[in-house]
Scaffold this motif. Structure first.
Motif, PDB file in Angstrom:
ATOM      1  N   ALA A  69      -0.816   8.104   7.836  1.00  0.00           N
ATOM      2  CA  ALA A  69      -1.973   8.571   7.076  1.00  0.00           C
ATOM      3  C   ALA A  69      -1.567   9.481   5.916  1.00  0.00           C
ATOM      4  N   HIS A  70      -0.385  10.061   5.952  1.00  0.00           N
ATOM      5  CA  HIS A  70       0.069  10.988   4.905  1.00  0.00           C
ATOM      6  C   HIS A  70       1.045  10.337   3.921  1.00  0.00           C
ATOM      7  N   ARG A  71       1.422   9.099   4.162  1.00  0.00           N
ATOM      8  CA  ARG A  71       2.456   8.446   3.351  1.00  0.00           C
ATOM      9  C   ARG A  71       2.137   8.455   1.864  1.00  0.00           C
ATOM     10  N   GLY A  82      10.492  12.575  -9.570  1.00  0.00           N
ATOM     11  CA  GLY A  82      11.285  11.383  -9.836  1.00  0.00           C
ATOM     12  C   GLY A  82      11.671  10.564  -8.618  1.00  0.00           C
ATOM     13  N   TYR A  83      11.105  10.848  -7.462  1.00  0.00           N
ATOM     14  CA  TYR A  83      11.421  10.096  -6.243  1.00  0.00           C
ATOM     15  C   TYR A  83      10.507   8.892  -6.107  1.00  0.00           C
ATOM     16  N   ALA A  84      11.039   7.842  -5.514  1.00  0.00           N
ATOM     17  CA  ALA A  84      10.270   6.641  -5.217  1.00  0.00           C
ATOM     18  C   ALA A  84      10.578   6.225  -3.786  1.00  0.00           C
ATOM     19  N   PRO A  85       9.614   5.598  -3.126  1.00  0.00           N
ATOM     20  CA  PRO A  85       9.896   5.140  -1.764  1.00  0.00           C
ATOM     21  C   PRO A  85      10.901   3.992  -1.777  1.00  0.00           C
ATOM     22  N   ASP A  86      11.811   4.036  -0.836  1.00  0.00           N
ATOM     23  CA  ASP A  86      12.841   3.011  -0.722  1.00  0.00           C
ATOM     24  C   ASP A  86      12.566   2.095   0.457  1.00  0.00           C
ATOM     25  N   GLN A  87      11.705   2.533   1.332  1.00  0.00           N
ATOM     26  CA  GLN A  87      11.435   1.746   2.524  1.00  0.00           C
ATOM     27  C   GLN A  87       9.959   1.890   2.856  1.00  0.00           C
ATOM     28  N   HIS A  88       9.334   0.777   3.144  1.00  0.00           N
ATOM     29  CA  HIS A  88       7.926   0.816   3.506  1.00  0.00           C
ATOM     30  C   HIS A  88       7.813   1.027   5.003  1.00  0.00           C
ATOM     31  N   LEU A  89       6.800   1.758   5.394  1.00  0.00           N
ATOM     32  CA  LEU A  89       6.618   2.007   6.804  1.00  0.00           C
ATOM     33  C   LEU A  89       5.527   1.124   7.360  1.00  0.00           C
ATOM     34  N   ASP A  90       5.543   0.959   8.654  1.00  0.00           N
ATOM     35  CA  ASP A  90       4.532   0.182   9.345  1.00  0.00           C
ATOM     36  C   ASP A  90       3.349   1.099   9.595  1.00  0.00           C
ATOM     37  N   ALA A  91       2.244   0.812   8.959  1.00  0.00           N
ATOM     38  CA  ALA A  91       1.071   1.666   9.082  1.00  0.00           C
ATOM     39  C   ALA A  91       0.141   1.179  10.187  1.00  0.00           C
ATOM     40  N   ALA A  94      -1.865   4.757  12.607  1.00  0.00           N
ATOM     41  CA  ALA A  94      -2.012   5.810  11.607  1.00  0.00           C
ATOM     42  C   ALA A  94      -1.601   7.184  12.124  1.00  0.00           C
ATOM     43  N   GLY A  95      -1.511   7.384  13.432  1.00  0.00           N
ATOM     44  CA  GLY A  95      -1.141   8.676  13.973  1.00  0.00           C
ATOM     45  C   GLY A  95       0.343   8.812  14.257  1.00  0.00           C
ATOM     46  N   ALA A  96       1.043   7.708  14.326  1.00  0.00           N
ATOM     47  CA  ALA A  96       2.463   7.735  14.684  1.00  0.00           C
ATOM     48  C   ALA A  96       3.324   8.121  13.488  1.00  0.00           C
ATOM     49  N   LEU A  97       4.461   8.744  13.793  1.00  0.00           N
ATOM     50  CA  LEU A  97       5.426   9.045  12.737  1.00  0.00           C
ATOM     51  C   LEU A  97       6.174   7.768  12.399  1.00  0.00           C
ATOM     52  N   ALA A  98       6.245   7.475  11.129  1.00  0.00           N
ATOM     53  CA  ALA A  98       6.917   6.268  10.676  1.00  0.00           C
ATOM     54  C   ALA A  98       7.981   6.651   9.658  1.00  0.00           C
TER      55      ALA A  98
END
Length: 147
Positions: A69-71, A82-91, A94-98
């Motif tokens: 939920a915070h991604r 200047g940061y960009a995501p390098d890996q997508h998480l499995d949403a 929504a409560g789990a840490l990914a």
């Protein structure tokens, strides 16, 4: 971004195109330095690094675990630096840490690495997550024929 600043400075000083900026999506990048020990200083991790070129740009990646939920918000805040995501998480939960890996290209030294590690730890913590560690990637040395 520091790599852009270095390239711009090169062009102003020498009046010609400097080295090409490092593309973080290159397939020949290898991990040359890393630390997933919160007690280890960045200087110690960099001093034990093998194949690390301190004068060349690297892709600095921070490995975080963030609630899905915070991604989006975490990525927005990190993008300001200047940061960009390098890996997508499995949403899916929504409560789990990914896992979320944030990356940017920069010259990596102990001071800046330490500052960025602290910044990412704070960002993760403010969004109910954790910063697990960091790594730096640079192009691997191509294995050529031996004589």
């Amino acid at each position: 971004m520091e790599a852009d600043v270095a390239t711009g400075l090169w062009r102003r000083l020498f009046g010609r195109k400097g080295p090409e900026p490092l593309d973080p999506s290159r397939t020949d990048l290898v991990v040359v330095a890393s630390s997933f020990d919160h007690a280890e200083a960045c200087s110690a991790a960099l001093s034990r690094a093998t194949g690390f070129d301190a004068d060349a740009p690297a892709v600095l990646r921070h490995h975080l675990r963030i609630p899905a939920a915070h991604r989006e918000r975490v990525c927005e805040i990190a993008a300001q630096d200047g940061y960009a995501p390098d890996q997508h998480l499995d949403a899916s939960d929504a409560g789990a840490l990914a896992p979320l890996i944030l990356r940017r290209v920069q010259i990596v030294d102990a001071l800046h690495c330490s500052q960025e590690r602290s910044r990412m730890a704070g960002l993760a913590q403010r969004h109910d997550g954790f910063a697990d560690g960091w790594d730096a990637l640079q192009p691997g040395i191509a294995a050529g024929p031996r004589e």
